[in-house]
Design a protein around this motif. Structure first.
Motif, PDB file in Angstrom:
ATOM      1  N   UNK A 107       1.024  -7.142  -0.945  1.00  0.00           N
ATOM      2  CA  UNK A 107       0.934  -6.153   0.273  1.00  0.00           C
ATOM      3  C   UNK A 107       0.660  -4.779  -0.005  1.00  0.00           C
ATOM      4  N   UNK A 108       1.194  -4.410  -0.951  1.00  0.00           N
ATOM      5  CA  UNK A 108       0.853  -2.907  -1.433  1.00  0.00           C
ATOM      6  C   UNK A 108      -0.482  -2.653  -1.913  1.00  0.00           C
ATOM      7  N   UNK A 110       3.755   3.321  -6.291  1.00  0.00           N
ATOM      8  CA  UNK A 110       3.317   2.028  -7.062  1.00  0.00           C
ATOM      9  C   UNK A 110       2.180   1.583  -6.614  1.00  0.00           C
ATOM     10  N   UNK A 111       1.329   1.951  -5.524  1.00  0.00           N
ATOM     11  CA  UNK A 111       0.284   1.281  -5.195  1.00  0.00           C
ATOM     12  C   UNK A 111      -0.952   1.679  -6.073  1.00  0.00           C
ATOM     13  N   UNK A 112      -1.882   0.964  -6.416  1.00  0.00           N
ATOM     14  CA  UNK A 112      -2.915   1.529  -7.042  1.00  0.00           C
ATOM     15  C   UNK A 112      -3.765   2.638  -6.401  1.00  0.00           C
ATOM     16  N   UNK A 113      -4.114   3.430  -7.124  1.00  0.00           N
ATOM     17  CA  UNK A 113      -4.666   4.735  -6.578  1.00  0.00           C
ATOM     18  C   UNK A 113      -3.949   5.520  -5.556  1.00  0.00           C
ATOM     19  N   UNK A 172       6.337  -2.304   5.574  1.00  0.00           N
ATOM     20  CA  UNK A 172       5.149  -2.461   4.857  1.00  0.00           C
ATOM     21  C   UNK A 172       4.127  -3.478   5.431  1.00  0.00           C
ATOM     22  N   UNK A 173       4.743  -4.832   5.635  1.00  0.00           N
ATOM     23  CA  UNK A 173       3.936  -5.890   6.274  1.00  0.00           C
ATOM     24  C   UNK A 173       3.402  -5.253   7.630  1.00  0.00           C
ATOM     25  N   UNK A 174       3.852  -4.767   8.244  1.00  0.00           N
ATOM     26  CA  UNK A 174       3.512  -4.039   9.558  1.00  0.00           C
ATOM     27  C   UNK A 174       2.376  -3.308   9.380  1.00  0.00           C
ATOM     28  N   UNK A 175       2.456  -2.320   8.451  1.00  0.00           N
ATOM     29  CA  UNK A 175       1.567  -1.441   7.987  1.00  0.00           C
ATOM     30  C   UNK A 175       0.105  -1.961   7.556  1.00  0.00           C
ATOM     31  N   UNK A 176       0.432  -3.209   6.720  1.00  0.00           N
ATOM     32  CA  UNK A 176      -0.891  -3.801   6.324  1.00  0.00           C
ATOM     33  C   UNK A 176      -1.542  -4.242   7.424  1.00  0.00           C
TER      34      UNK A 176
END
Length: 168
Positions: A7-8, A39-42, A152-156
């Motif tokens: 997800x992230x 913790x997310x890439x970039x 975070x699931x909703x944001x995705x």
């Protein structure tokens, strides 16, 4: 944990692809969302920051919340959460913003319930706002983790959509 990483990664990918930014206003999640974004890439390319404001006074001060409305709701309502989301975007000058407020422990002010409001805004417009309810015996840390994962699931889902028709 692998599901959260996926997800992230998807949120990170979509925000970087669109060159869009995000900020966070937290209360009930106590910084968990900010930790997840770090913790997310970039992350340095899209995550501008966040504020964890736990008390009524700090929510009023930082998020331009009306004191009387905040006091009447113990600073926990959909309206308060939406204002937090919109105002944190202004503070950090971001395209996206998320806010949370609620209760991770059953207390008299929550009628002994555990719940959170969350709000996701894009370019100043609330695009998703809801309440998450959990069993009253849920442990506080488990509640906070669940709220974070759910939001975070909703944001995705939202960052995958094309919201470019929303103007500032």
């Amino acid at each position: 944990m692998e599901l959260l990483k996926a997800v992230l990664d998807k949120i990170s990918y979509n925000l970087r692809e669109r060159n869009e930014t995000i900020s966070v206003a937290e209360s009930v999640t106590s910084g968990f969302l900010q930790l997840a974004f770090s913790q997310m890439p970039g992350a340095e390319k899209f995550f501008k920051g966040g504020i964890t404001a736990y008390t009524l006074e700090q929510k009023v001060k930082h998020f331009n919340i009306d004191y009387d409305k905040a006091r009447a709701a113990n600073c926990v309502s959909r309206e308060i959460c939406e204002a937090m989301s919109q105002n944190v975007a202004l503070i950090f000058d971001t395209d996206w913003s998320i806010a949370t407020t609620g209760y991770a422990t059953p207390v008299p002010e929550s009628d002994n319930e555990i719940f959170a409001y969350y709000s996701i805004a894009y370019r100043g417009t609330i695009i998703r706002s809801d309440k998450i309810e959990l069993h009253h015996l849920t442990k506080p840390m488990d509640a906070q983790h669940y709220f974070m994962d759910y939001i975070l699931g909703c944001l995705r889902c939202e960052v995958k959509r094309n919201h470019s028709t929303i103007s500032i």
